[in-house]
Design a protein around this motif. Structure first.
Motif: not given
Lengths: 360, 360
Positions: A135-138, A218-220, A222-224, A244, B242-243, B250
């Motif tokens: 999963w690409p993240t920041l 949580e879901g948010d 993932l991107g972080k 996503a 949230k995702t 992101q």
């Protein structure tokens, strides 16, 4: 592991078949010269593709079969029609009989998982397989599993996912104790389903030396990129992954239409071209292509069906890494508990020795 | 419904308290001149805010209380400390006693839901409440529920969610038969959990005249806007929401850093400024702020805790729409089945008559 990493390729899988499989393998070979390949599929279609890539041809063999699993075959149909003879099955069998170190297929996920379980069998201590996605993240990349191998998982199975995902993270991110979080929801008091809460308790009370457990995410997150490994059961994981992907496509579409609206914005786009190219690269799903099947007695990688050559090369390279650094042994080691004795020093020592020897 | 829509506001809720609540109400009032308000909270803090907005002050009353639910109070703590006396509770009570048509709070979700169930009670035919979120899509907006009121839902409860979400869609999107999909995963044969499959069967075999049921949708259908209403239980729904929020943040972060990298990309950004402003607007969560609590005997709207005045105004306007076009009656009507008799003609007739009368 030998000096050479040999990958069995389901040449007939995916939307584009042998052309993209061969082109992708050729790209991967350029970056990993110690790769070699077993192409499984219709020789009359595969051979011309290899002729187009002489360097690839020199390190490849072809195993002919004219049976191919279709992208829309149900797993049961695929098993019935394709067992023992389809390109997908024979690629897995090459892993089983030791003539390849990993199998890569862009064929349909359900069929590949069903055949993998049947052909390679589950690891002794693992009840359920999982598909791990990058999963690409920041902060770079995380591993998220399960993204759809099965639906639902009890606490014990979630803990297995944590161990398996961590083993994968140790290889891919080269860290000794990956951080792990359990995907949950942020509603107080009704926080999460019983299985998720129980899995957290298990990971806290009888910790694994190879896991740095960080509790719920949580879901948010993932991107972080809050943790290296995010663990969830396959229903929520699949929905998160597709949501996503859908959101990324949606925003890309907004961006395209916003930039094309006026001549000034078009000019701005031209000037900022390299920035957009960077952005496009960041958002490019092919850069992180390659779902890893975990819990099996062998390394199996699923490429997106629609991946292009670059995307397929990514999947091949994930297979390379997993085979080269011995995912299966790492999972077995990872299953050892803190309470099982002095794992850390011994295992870490053996590990470093092995890595030193194995690094290409 | 009277000519006037009166909204009870929890003036102490949210990260910013009375300042943003009053500023948001003032914005909403400009757009909906038939609004009036009951501000519930600490009068010494609320009164100065109303003084700053004379037009708002003219249509508002203040109900004083010095008890406020904190953003991090657990629902049980909030109930114990805040029942009968907190600003959140008294705003709900204004709906219950008929002195307001809807309540809006930016306070904590768990506490607001717990108090809403306690104060307003559930509708007779509905077992579980749901929180419905508005989801920006490539085609406009969809409604997604449940995004976290409860965890898990059986088939019957998912069907209730479909009916309640459709009632909300009829109001917000002004369509007679909203399209509805059940969120599921795309793995063949193990497709979905039993409850989701059973809910699909119920919706097919005994259809509702107010619902155009379209079967299963997947995570990437959310952003596409494939259906007007997406139904799922609260765990998967919360993770999806949230995702998506996390992915949007992101990508916005990637975009910002890409555009600031070189002087050429900065210049391009300046030239394309209006395009970026459009994009920012599309991605602005405050534009679709306002989660609707469904299944209660009253209209309750949850604003994001961190919403600014514009965001809070959106939540107020959602409350306005739900009260003005009588969400609660629409849900009751929606519960009628095709098999219950000639609903369509009668209800649609009554509906049009009522709407014609009620439209401001």
């Amino acid at each position: 592991m030998t000096d050479n990493v040999r990958i069995a390729l389901d040449a007939m899988g995916g939307d584009h078949g042998p052309a993209v499989v061969a082109a992708g393998a050729a790209i991967a070979l350029k970056r990993r010269p110690d790769l070699s390949f077993v192409f499984v599929g219709d020789e009359s279609l595969v051979a011309p593709q290899l002729d187009a890539h002489p360097a690839l041809k020199a390190v490849s063999e072809i195993r002919h079969t004219d049976v191919a699993v279709r992208m829309d075959d149900k797993p049961s149909v695929a098993l019935r029609k394709g067992r023992y003879k389809s390109s997908m099955w024979l690629a897995l069998e090459a892993v089983k009989d030791g003539s390849a170190h990993a199998a890569v297929s862009a064929g349909n996920t359900g069929a590949l998982m069903a055949m993998s379980r049947f052909c390679l069998r589950m690891m002794a201590d693992v009840e359920r397989p999982a598909i791990a996605a990058m999963w690409p993240t920041l902060r770079g990349e995380s591993i998220v599993l399960d993204v759809g191998a099965t639906i639902g998982a009890d606490a014990r199975q979630l803990v297995d996912f944590a161990v398996m995902g961590s083993a994968m993270a140790r290889i891919l991110f080269d860290i000794e104790r990956p951080t792990v979080g359990l995907l949950n929801v942020g509603v107080e008091e009704i926080k999460g389903v019983e299985q998720v809460k129980e899995a957290a308790r298990l990971l806290r009370e009888d910790p694994f030396p190879s896991i740095d457990f960080r509790g719920f995410v949580e879901g948010d997150d993932l991107g972080k990129g809050t943790v290296d490994v995010v663990v969830t059961e396959g229903f929520a994981g699949n929905i998160a992954l597709k949501t996503a992907e859908g959101t990324a496509r949606q925003l890309a579409s907004y961006l395209r239409s916003a930039m094309g609206r006026t001549w000034l914005s078009k000019l701005g786009y031209l000037l900022a071209r390299s920035a957009f190219d960077t952005l496009k690269e960041k958002m490019d799903p092919s850069k992180v292509n390659g779902g890893v099947f975990l819990g099996l007695e062998g390394v199996v990688i699923k490429s997106h069906g629609g991946a292009d050559a670059e995307g397929f090369a990514s999947a091949v390279e994930v297979g390379y890494e997993m085979a080269r650094y011995d995912l299966i042994s790492k999972i077995r080691q990872g299953m050892a508990h803190e309470s099982d004795g002095p794992y850390v020093a011994d295992a870490a020592g053996a590990e470093m020795q092995r890595l030193a020897g194995a690094t290409p």
